[in-house]
Enzyme design. Structure first.
Site, PDB file in Angstrom:
ATOM      1  N   HIS A 103     -10.518   6.660   4.423  1.00 47.19           N
ATOM      2  CA  HIS A 103      -9.535   7.718   4.128  1.00 47.19           C
ATOM      3  C   HIS A 103      -9.090   8.479   5.365  1.00 47.19           C
ATOM      4  O   HIS A 103      -8.319   9.426   5.256  1.00 47.19           O
ATOM      5  CB  HIS A 103     -10.108   8.722   3.118  1.00 47.19           C
ATOM      6  CG  HIS A 103     -10.734   8.098   1.911  1.00 47.19           C
ATOM      7  ND1 HIS A 103     -12.093   7.890   1.812  1.00 47.19           N
ATOM      8  CD2 HIS A 103     -10.195   7.603   0.766  1.00 47.19           C
ATOM      9  CE1 HIS A 103     -12.381   7.312   0.645  1.00 47.19           C
ATOM     10  NE2 HIS A 103     -11.240   7.115  -0.008  1.00 47.19           N
ATOM     11  N   ASP A 205     -50.024 -13.757  21.755  1.00 48.07           N
ATOM     12  CA  ASP A 205     -50.348 -15.146  21.425  1.00 48.07           C
ATOM     13  C   ASP A 205     -50.042 -16.104  22.574  1.00 48.07           C
ATOM     14  O   ASP A 205     -49.077 -16.868  22.541  1.00 48.07           O
ATOM     15  CB  ASP A 205     -49.584 -15.567  20.161  1.00 48.07           C
ATOM     16  CG  ASP A 205     -50.091 -16.887  19.607  1.00 48.07           C
ATOM     17  OD1 ASP A 205     -50.681 -17.665  20.376  1.00 48.07           O
ATOM     18  OD2 ASP A 205     -49.897 -17.150  18.420  1.00 48.07           O
ATOM     19  N   HIS A 208     -50.301 -20.238  21.740  1.00 45.26           N
ATOM     20  CA  HIS A 208     -49.270 -21.184  21.292  1.00 45.26           C
ATOM     21  C   HIS A 208     -48.422 -21.699  22.449  1.00 45.26           C
ATOM     22  O   HIS A 208     -47.716 -22.683  22.299  1.00 45.26           O
ATOM     23  CB  HIS A 208     -48.375 -20.530  20.228  1.00 45.26           C
ATOM     24  CG  HIS A 208     -47.268 -19.685  20.779  1.00 45.26           C
ATOM     25  ND1 HIS A 208     -47.461 -18.458  21.349  1.00 45.26           N
ATOM     26  CD2 HIS A 208     -45.929 -19.906  20.857  1.00 45.26           C
ATOM     27  CE1 HIS A 208     -46.311 -17.959  21.734  1.00 45.26           C
ATOM     28  NE2 HIS A 208     -45.362 -18.810  21.463  1.00 45.26           N
ATOM     29  N   HIS A 213     -44.833 -24.777  22.909  1.00 44.87           N
ATOM     30  CA  HIS A 213     -43.779 -24.849  23.921  1.00 44.87           C
ATOM     31  C   HIS A 213     -44.061 -25.930  24.966  1.00 44.87           C
ATOM     32  O   HIS A 213     -43.500 -25.878  26.070  1.00 44.87           O
ATOM     33  CB  HIS A 213     -43.627 -23.498  24.623  1.00 44.87           C
ATOM     34  CG  HIS A 213     -43.256 -22.377  23.711  1.00 44.87           C
ATOM     35  ND1 HIS A 213     -42.175 -22.429  22.862  1.00 44.87           N
ATOM     36  CD2 HIS A 213     -43.820 -21.155  23.495  1.00 44.87           C
ATOM     37  CE1 HIS A 213     -42.098 -21.289  22.174  1.00 44.87           C
ATOM     38  NE2 HIS A 213     -43.095 -20.511  22.539  1.00 44.87           N
ATOM     39  N   ASP A 364     -40.273 -21.401  18.495  1.00 45.98           N
ATOM     40  CA  ASP A 364     -40.941 -20.324  17.758  1.00 45.98           C
ATOM     41  C   ASP A 364     -40.338 -20.110  16.377  1.00 45.98           C
ATOM     42  O   ASP A 364     -41.046 -19.867  15.405  1.00 45.98           O
ATOM     43  CB  ASP A 364     -40.833 -19.009  18.544  1.00 45.98           C
ATOM     44  CG  ASP A 364     -41.751 -18.992  19.746  1.00 45.98           C
ATOM     45  OD1 ASP A 364     -42.802 -19.647  19.698  1.00 45.98           O
ATOM     46  OD2 ASP A 364     -41.406 -18.317  20.726  1.00 45.98           O
TER      47      ASP A 364
HETATM   48  S1  FES Z   1     -12.985   9.049   5.058  1.00 44.31           S
HETATM   49 FE1  FES Z   1     -13.602   8.552   3.039  1.00 44.31          FE
HETATM   50  S2  FES Z   1     -15.330   7.314   3.303  1.00 44.31           S
HETATM   51 FE2  FES Z   1     -14.790   7.883   5.286  1.00 44.31          FE
HETATM   52 FE   LIG Z   2     -43.291 -18.539  21.758  1.00 39.20          FE
END
Ligand code: FES
Ligand SMILES: [Fe+2]
Length: 453
Positions: A103, A205, A208, A213, A364
């Site tokens: 708005h 970890d 792993h 890897h 991962d």
């Molecule tokens: S101006 Fe109405 S929701 Fe932002």
């Molecule tokens: Fe990793």
């Protein structure tokens, strides 16, 4: 509220799989962890000028970080106070005001409601604009360029929250004049995993790495790496350390001063930069940090959801999106003092190893998703999972903050991570959350040692 005291067993290192799948536990996390802790929001280098803004999350709350005209930082919920629309849809940018596209209400950089279309005609000039200011995040502070926010007015200061972890963080953030900057765009990846599994994968970890890897390591490794071997065929427990007990924050570190750049196809430029600036780092950080930690592989975790690895040079925050989903945001991090050519190499290497197409992240992601899915079955979720490696084998080391276990292959840091999780989830407010100051810095620089006490 779910009583989580039986879901984590500190004595055996067991965790109930419910903590990875249960919706009620997740809602409690949003309130007691993401609604209470200091959360990383942005790097100052992302909002350098007045009007610069950056959109991010605190838990599932969307917020916008705004550089004010007086250069201070303010953070607001990214929602219009009229009918609740998302205020800014841009990820980042520069604005003189934020106008809502529903708005048309417009808000100043300081959150004040500036313009209401048809104010005199339809509100008869009776609207109290003060009542409709943007909602600010209660606490905002920064540490060496990292901006954090906290919803809880009773939280300790950011400095106290980071506590002794600052001693380690400074290796990454304050070794060189000018500090750090984040490079490149935000790399966003959605993974169907619980956020805690992602954090524990990196906070401690090392187990792993050589296995999950193995292929990625073979493809990228060009230098020696103290700590472990590809395929987990051997381990060097004196080559690294796991540091926890820092109020949920933690460090995984090699100790050779160079292996942060071991996984670069060509680390020549990085190694030259390290050797040319080593004396300066020692001057600023002292001998131990300047020689053994600066340039080493460091996995730094700030509880609950910030992690970064200087060396491999990625910087990451996890945004939870339900018990089984995260949005993972990654950047490359570099010291401002680095030459441009090295910064470009760091960004290129970060994209090769981590992020959406990164070799390591793809390894991962699959494991972490599968661990999450396997926590959901009715029978399967009655079985715990364990982080019991090296249980009871940690201790103090002279002059180093925290409770320390040998090596980067350990589950020491994960246990402390879950302990902190449990402490927060059990506590009604900050007055019930214990604060630790384990092994504070009382030693002189000469007394500090990385050897097991
Ligand atoms: S101006 Fe109405 S929701 Fe932002
Ligand atoms: Fe990793």
């Amino acid at each position: 509220m779910t009583n989580v005291s039986s879901l984590i067993d500190q004595k055996t290192g067991a965790q109930s799989r419910l903590i990875y799948s249960d919706q009620a536990i997740y809602e409690q996390e949003l309130e007691r962890i993401f609604g209470r802790c200091w959360l990383f929001l942005a790097h100052e280098s992302q909002v350098p000028n007045p009007g610069d803004f950056f959109r991010t999350y605190m838990g599932e709350d969307e917020v916008v970080v705004v550089r004010q005209d007086d250069r201070s930082i303010r953070v607001f919920l990214n929602t219009c106070t009229h009918r609740g629309n998302r205020l800014t849809r841009a990820d980042r940018g520069n604005a003189r005001a934020f106008s809502c596209n529903y708005h048309g209400w417009a808000f100043g950089l300081d959150g004040s409601l500036v313009t209401v279309p048809l104010e005199s005609e339809v509100y008869f000039n009776e609207i109290d604009k003060n009542q409709f200011r943007l909602v600010p995040v209660e606490r905002v502070d920064s540490y060496h360029g990292l901006i954090f926010g906290c919803f809880d007015k009773n939280a300790p200061s950011l400095g106290e929250y980071l506590g002794d972890m600052r001693w380690y963080l400074d290796v990454a953030l304050d070794a060189m004049p000018g500090g750090t900057e984040l490079l490149g765009a935000t790399q966003k990846v959605i993974i169907h995993t619980n956020w805690k599994l992602s954090v524990e994968n990196v906070c401690g970890d090392g187990y792993h790495l050589g296995w999950s890897h193995g292929g990625a390591l073979k493809a990228t490794q060009s230098g020696d790496f103290s700590g472990f071997t590809v395929g987990n065929s051997s381990v060097d427990l004196e080559g690294g350390m796991s540091v926890a007990g820092l109020n949920g924050n933690s460090v995984l570190a090699t100790l050779d001063g160079v292996s942060g750049y071991a996984f670069y196809p060509n680390p020549t430029l990085a190694l030259k930069y390290l050797s040319e600036n080593r004396a300066k780092a020692v001057e600023r950080l002292g001998k131990l940090r300047g020689e053994k930690l600066w340039g080493s592989q460091l996995n730094l975790t700030v509880f609950p959801s910030l992690q970064f690895l200087p060396g491999l040079n990625w910087f990451r925050v996890y945004h939870p999106k339900g018990p089984g989903k995260i949005e993972m945001w990654t950047w490359a991090i570099a010291e401002k003092a680095m030459p441009d050519e090295l910064k470009q190499q760091i960004l290129d290497n970060e994209l090769l190893t981590f992020g959406p197409a990164g070799l390591f992240d793809n390894d991962d992601g699959d494991n972490l998703s599968a661990c999450t899915v396997q926590s959901r079955g009715w029978r399967t979720r009655q079985m715990p999972v364990y982080t019991n490696m090296a249980l009871g084998r940690s201790g103090k080391r002279v002059g180093l903050p925290g409770d320390i276990a040998s090596g980067v292959v350990s589950e020491h840091n994960q246990r402390y991570f879950y302990r902190r999780w449990q402490e927060h989830m059990q506590a009604k407010d900050w007055s019930e959350v214990p604060q630790y100051n384990l092994n504070p810095l009382e030693a002189s620089d000469e007394q500090r040692t990385v050897q097991t006490a």
